[in-house]
Design an enzyme around this catalytic site. Structure first.
Site: not given
Ligand code: PAF
Length: 279
Positions: A153, A179, A36-37, A156, A151, A32-33, A190
């Site tokens: 997340d 972003v 930001g990705h 994470q 950043e 679901a890019l 989401r």
């Molecule tokens: O941030 C995400 O999209 C996920 O938590 C990751 C790092 C790809 C792990 O599934």
């Protein structure tokens, strides 16, 4: 760009690249890019000989079944976005390819040194175990020189840094800034689940966070924390799950704003959105 779906093909590809002494960059994603990705991918392509993007909705990091079912998936659209960006390989396995039945049902245990006891860790038990489980697997398979994480997340990212340190992994973790849309809304997969009206409402999250920066001269951490929660909850359609101002490295509570970050989770309808701001 080649799409790889099995561990076997991935291993063969990686060992051929290692023989040629190529530097490898990895951008782990759940698909679901969005832009930001794309910003992570651009940095990865610029900084490495070869770029891998993994697209895998990791079941072991979802503590809520419904969230897993509703998570947006569209490999074709993802591949289209990546094709023009200079990505060499997309790794898109099935859950069965990544996990044995046993692994799916057991809790993977990792010592987070307390980083998992706060914020997301409190509200999504087991979530970070699943993240470490899949990211460590991906690192073992792809053997990247560098890996790129956003950043947004933030917790994470702190946990991935700890994982690399504790497990003595030979990979450089590259932190990439959030972003945002022009309205301030942090980009997230989401967001696709928001209605037009919800999207407008959700813009208030970033607005309140940015406004809170102005209060740090005159108010205490506790006061700013309460102010943010109150301001967001005041908006129809938004409910704060938590807002915590913590140390940027340890994620533990702070008494002043030096090296502090505020992390928020807000429900907009049934969509759970996260954002953060560095003070
Ligand atoms: O941030 C995400 O999209 C996920 O938590 C990751 C790092 C790809 C792990 O599934």
């Amino acid at each position: 760009m080649q799409i790889i779906t099995t561990q076997k093909a991935l291993r063969e590809t990686v060992s051929a690249l290692k023989e040629l002494n190529k530097t490898i960059g990895l951008v782990p994603t759940m698909g679901a890019l969005h832009q930001g990705h794309a910003s992570l991918v651009r940095r990865c392509v610029a900084g490495n000989d070869v770029t891998f993007v993994s697209v895998f909705v990791n079941p072991t990091q979802f503590n809520n079944k419904e969230d897993l079912v509703k998570y947006p998936r569209n490999l074709q659209a993802d591949a289209e976005l990546l094709t023009d960006m200079g990505v060499d390989f997309v790794f898109a396995p099935t859950p069965e390819e990544m996990y044995t039945a046993e692994e799916m049902n057991q809790t993977f245990a990792f010592d987070f040194g307390g980083l998992d006891q706060v914020m997301e860790g409190k509200y999504r038990p087991g979530h970070f175990n699943g993240v470490v489980q899949i990211v460590s697997k991906l690192f073992r398979l792809v053997q990247p020189n560098r890996a790129y994480f956003g950043e947004k997340d933030y917790q994470q990212l702190a946990i991935i840094h700890r994982m690399v340190e504790v497990m003595h992994m030979d990979v450089q973790i590259c932190d990439c800034p959030i972003v945002r849309e022009q309205t301030g809304l942090a980009l997230s997969s989401r967001n696709q689940r928001l209605t037009e009206q919800q999207r407008t409402t959700a813009q208030n999250i970033a607005r309140v966070l940015f406004e809170s920066r102005q209060l740090t001269q005159s108010q205490t951490v506790q006061q700013v924390q309460s102010w943010v929660i109150e301001q967001i909850n005041r908006i129809d359609g938004l409910t704060v799950e938590y807002y915590e101002i913590v140390d940027q490295t340890t994620l533990q509570p702070v008494s002043d704003f030096s090296h502090a970050i505020g992390c928020v989770t807000v429900y907009c309808g049934d969509v759970r959105l996260i954002d953060n701001i560095k003070y």
